[in-house]
Design an enzyme around this catalytic site. Structure first.
Site, PDB file in Angstrom:
ATOM      1  CG  HIS A 247      -2.187  -0.776   1.007  1.00 26.13           C
ATOM      2  ND1 HIS A 247      -3.176  -0.352   0.152  1.00 26.13           N
ATOM      3  CD2 HIS A 247      -2.607  -1.952   1.555  1.00 26.13           C
ATOM      4  CE1 HIS A 247      -4.177  -1.229   0.161  1.00 26.13           C
ATOM      5  NE2 HIS A 247      -3.861  -2.208   1.013  1.00 26.13           N
ATOM      6  CD  GLU A 248       2.291   3.542   3.752  1.00 24.94           C
ATOM      7  OE1 GLU A 248       2.753   4.617   3.334  1.00 24.94           O
ATOM      8  OE2 GLU A 248       1.201   3.463   4.364  1.00 24.94           O
ATOM      9  NE  ARG A 408      10.795 -15.831  -9.788  1.00 27.47           N
ATOM     10  CZ  ARG A 408      11.441 -14.760 -10.215  1.00 27.47           C
ATOM     11  NH1 ARG A 408      11.143 -14.255 -11.402  1.00 27.47           N
ATOM     12  NH2 ARG A 408      12.372 -14.209  -9.489  1.00 27.47           N
ATOM     13  N   GLY A 421       7.742 -13.894 -14.557  1.00 31.37           N
ATOM     14  CA  GLY A 421       6.718 -13.539 -13.580  1.00 31.37           C
ATOM     15  C   GLY A 421       7.286 -13.427 -12.176  1.00 31.37           C
ATOM     16  N   GLY A 423       5.942 -15.223  -9.498  1.00 29.53           N
ATOM     17  CA  GLY A 423       5.590 -16.374  -8.663  1.00 29.53           C
ATOM     18  C   GLY A 423       4.292 -16.172  -7.917  1.00 29.53           C
TER      19      GLY A 423
END
Length: 460
Positions: A247-248, A408, A421, A423
């Site tokens: 969020h931060e 992964r 990606g 993971g």
């Protein structure tokens, strides 16, 4: 009481009980043998009396003794000459022919005559004896039989021995079952809790009936519960920290993107490639933060699904249209045969997100100029969708970890130039499928490549 003393005292009591019962049975058997030996000795001594009466006092005394004294002792006997003829057997009526001897007595007489020694037959309630006796005038065979009384039979009968043995076995079995239950029940509870913890169910605790025990197993259960509590707290704090950080990061990332656009306006074409690179990395960082937040909501149970009736085959057709376009751009293709309709209750967004993550993962790892093969099999109240790529597959040891966050596979599956990606795609797919009451699993295809199977229930 500590487990050591419980086991020690139970084993000690078992040994003591076994010893006492064995001693009791031994005494009973010795008493039985003494009783039988005593009766057989009495029968043998009667033979000496019979010979003495017959030779010294005559036939009448011998007959009176047989009729009265012998029968008063619940016995029957007679002297037999060495050629097998009874010695003037008493008759109930004058002129009545001698009564034939029972077959078992005839067999005893033959055996005693051939072996020249005493022969006994023990068939409760009947005891029989045949013994050679030397008199002053001749040699005889004394044959006699008696019946045990009901009281004596109660002591020597096979039913009594069977009852004694049954009591012994029941006592030992009861103590053994108590000891076994005392040990195995808490161990099974500990094992079940360990398995639940091993499968990621960190809320699992050992039952209080085991944890409250005042022995070593109770201490082990309390230690396991404390360990599970600490693990649960650590992982929960880790998830909250990851969610908070994600969020931060959104705020500085948004400011970075604004600053990037301002930099483009100022720099013009002078730093276009560098700014494009920054924009790409910022976009990937934004995607990663989004997936972390999604995973965090699933793990904390904060994800709410808006379920509605859907047709699974139609949902897959929509997803596969975009997937085939992406695969074509990379020189690959998606094979999807037409299937029968299958109604499900699902959230359109998250069911599509789950299948999209799985299919895109397969496109990423399938070999160039190969295909991703998708099939659906309907069986009763469930439908299973299988997504197979033609890539290098996954080591068997890693199959169970494919759906864990941030996992992964080794570089063997990561092709050069492929974006592998973060993971999180398969982990999000697993949470989404499980929220719909389904199941997802992975296995290697016998001919190569990885197969991911998704099973969903029919619409209720």
């Amino acid at each position: 009481m500590r487990l050591f003393w419980k086991v020690f005292l139970l084993l000690l009591s078992t040994l003591l009980i076994t010893a006492l019962i064995s001693n009791w049975l031994g005494e009973k058997w010795r008493t039985e043998n003494q009783l039988i030996e005593s009766r057989l000795t009495q029968l043998a001594n009667m033979g000496e009396t019979a010979v003495s009466l017959y030779e010294e006092e005559g036939v009448d005394s011998y007959r009176r003794w047989l009729r009265h004294d012998l029968r008063s002792r619940h016995a029957f006997g007679t002297l037999i000459s060495m050629d097998g003829v009874p010695i003037r057997e008493p008759q109930r009526f004058r002129g009545e022919p001698p009564r034939p001897l029972p077959e078992h007595m005839i067999a005893l007489i033959d055996q005693a005559r051939s072996q020249h020694q005493q022969v006994t037959m023990i068939e409760p309630p009947r005891l029989s004896i045949a013994t050679p006796l030397n008199g002053k005038e001749s040699t005889y065979i004394w044959i006699a039989t008696t019946l045990l009384t009901p009281d004596e039979m109660q002591q020597t009968g096979s039913s009594m021995k069977l009852l004694q043995l049954l009591i012994t076995l029941l006592t030992i079995t009861a103590v053994s079952m108590l000891l076994t239950r005392m040990l195995t029940r808490p161990i099974r509870s500990l094992q079940a809790t360990s398995e639940r913890l091993g499968h990621g169910e960190l809320s699992a605790r050992v039952d209080s009936s085991v944890a409250d025990r005042n022995d070593e197993l109770g201490d082990l259960a309390q230690t396991m519960n404390q360990m599970a509590g600490r693990l649960d707290g650590l992982i929960d704090s880790h998830k909250k920290l990851l969610s908070a950080i994600s969020h931060e990061l959104r705020s500085p990332l948004a400011r970075l993107q604004v600053a990037l656009e301002l930099a483009r306006n100022v720099a013009g074409d002078n730093a276009e490639s560098e700014l494009d690179r920054i924009a790409k990395e910022a976009e990937e960082l934004d995607m990663l933060i989004g997936e972390v937040l999604t995973l965090s909501r699933f793990e904390q149970g904060a994800m709410t699904l808006n379920l509605e009736p859907l047709q699974l085959d139609e949902t897959l057709n929509e997803i596969l249209g975009d997937a085939d376009f992406e695969a074509s751009a990379a020189g690959k293709m998606v094979n999807w045969p037409e299937t029968e309709p299958f109604p499900i209750n699902a959230d359109p967004l998250w069911i599509a997100r789950a299948f999209d993550n799985v299919i895109r993962n397969a496109i990423r790892y399938t070999a160039a100029k190969s295909s991703v093969d998708i099939s659906m099999v309907v069986s009763g109240q469930t439908a299973t969708v299988a997504v197979r790529d033609h890539g290098p597959g996954v080591p068997d040891s890693a199959l169970g970890k494919l759906f864990e966050p941030f996992f992964r596979v080794s570089d063997a599956r990561e092709r050069p130039g492929n974006h592998t990606g973060y993971g999180l795609g398969l982990a999000i797919a697993r949470y989404a499928i499980e929220q719909h009451g389904g199941h997802i699993s992975a296995c290697n295809h016998p001919e190569g490549g990885l197969v991911i199977s998704i099973t969903l229930p029919r619409q209720a």
